[in-house]
Design an enzyme around this catalytic site. Structure first.
Site, mmCIF file in Angstrom:
data_model
loop_
_atom_site.group_PDB
_atom_site.id
_atom_site.type_symbol
_atom_site.label_atom_id
_atom_site.label_comp_id
_atom_site.label_asym_id
_atom_site.label_seq_id
_atom_site.Cartn_x
_atom_site.Cartn_y
_atom_site.Cartn_z
ATOM 1 N N SER A 177 0.830 -1.123 -0.141
ATOM 2 C CA SER A 177 -0.187 -0.210 -0.025
ATOM 3 C C SER A 177 0.732 1.181 -0.018
ATOM 4 O O SER A 177 2.073 1.070 0.218
ATOM 5 C CB SER A 177 -1.011 -0.001 1.306
ATOM 6 O OG SER A 177 -1.601 1.457 1.342
ATOM 7 N N TYR B 224 -1.644 -0.778 10.694
ATOM 8 C CA TYR B 224 -1.907 -1.099 9.390
ATOM 9 C C TYR B 224 -0.764 -0.780 8.540
ATOM 10 O O TYR B 224 -0.294 -1.337 7.522
ATOM 11 C CB TYR B 224 -3.176 -0.266 8.452
ATOM 12 C CG TYR B 224 -3.392 -0.597 7.107
ATOM 13 C CD1 TYR B 224 -3.676 -1.902 6.830
ATOM 14 C CD2 TYR B 224 -2.988 0.494 6.189
ATOM 15 C CE1 TYR B 224 -3.954 -2.102 5.292
ATOM 16 C CE2 TYR B 224 -3.429 0.155 4.814
ATOM 17 C CZ TYR B 224 -3.710 -1.322 4.421
ATOM 18 O OH TYR B 224 -4.033 -1.597 3.145
#
Length: 247
Positions: free
Chosen positions: A143, A157
């Site tokens: 990501s 995350y």
């Protein structure tokens, strides 16, 4: 059809929706034989039926990537069905955004189990196969939050996605003579990922942030680009965002 995708056996985790589903559809159109894995069996079977009806070759295995035995069975199933595995797309992921001060330890553990250990279990299952074949391709979905820490709220995350990048680079360095490794780092892409937060304020923020999201097919095309390169070309990283996304 792309000569370097057609006929390849591609295993995709998290294939029941979002990036995984879009990738399965795109690669199947290009002639790949796709092996689809996720926990939602009914959605996998529906997707397989659609791909086969369109002339593709596809099978599904209900798989929880947090269980090493199930991931190993997935790879074995692909071998039993198609005789080899050419690509593993480690796509399954969870994005549970919440402030650290909420101390949502169970969500932290779930993200670590899916986002990090799930990738490692995929590597553990496929690497011996790739080494025996003297060929193979890992595609790990990280990501932009693995490039820059998304905080407040996304600290854990981001930690998991930084880990995916580190593991991928170490993997490339260790086995890169004949095995390719690609890390895909998307920004806001339309998928169910945005619904992973149980913290309502964070969930509302993420859903609003994702109004700028680009279609999941954007990532599918990036994955296809990495796969279709000649065997002596290893696309190591692809970062893609909506043009309007600042983060």
């Amino acid at each position: 059809m792309s000569n370097n995708i057609s006929g390849k056996v591609v295993v995709i985790t998290g294939a029941s929706s979002g990036l995984g589903e879009a990738t399965a559809r795109h690669l199947s159109k290009l002639g790949a034989k796709v092996v689809l894995a996720a926990r939602r069996k009914e959605r996998l079977e529906k997707l397989v039926s659609e791909l086969v009806a369109a002339g593709g070759e596809a099978v599904a295995y209900q798989t929880d990537v947090t269980r090493a035995d199930e991931v190993k069975a997935l790879i074995q199933g692909a071998l039993d069905t198609f005789g080899r595995v050419d690509v593993l797309v480690n796509n399954a992921g969870l994005m549970a955004i919440a402030p650290l001060s909420d101390v949502r330890v169970e969500e932290w553990e779930r993200m670590i189990d899916i986002n990090i250990k799930g990738v490692l279990y995929g590597i553990a299952a496929a690497l011996p196969v790739f080494q025996q074949q003297n060929a193979g391709h890992f595609i790990n979905i990280a990501s932009v939050a693995g490039i820059k820490v998304f905080s407040p709220g996304g600290t854990v995350y981001s930690g998991t996605k930084f880990a995916v990048r580190a593991i991928s680079e170490g993997l490339r360095h260790e086995v890169g003579g004949s095995i390719r490794t690609t890390t895909i780092e998307p920004g806001a892409v339309d998928s169910e990922l945005k619904f992973g937060s149980s913290h309502q304020q964070s969930r509302d923020f993420v859903v609003d942030f994702y109004k700028q999201a680009i279609p999941a097919e954007s990532v599918a095309r990036a994955i296809a680009y990495a796969i279709e390169q000649p065997a002596d070309v290893d696309i190591n990283e692809i970062v893609l965002r909506p043009t309007v996304q600042e983060f």
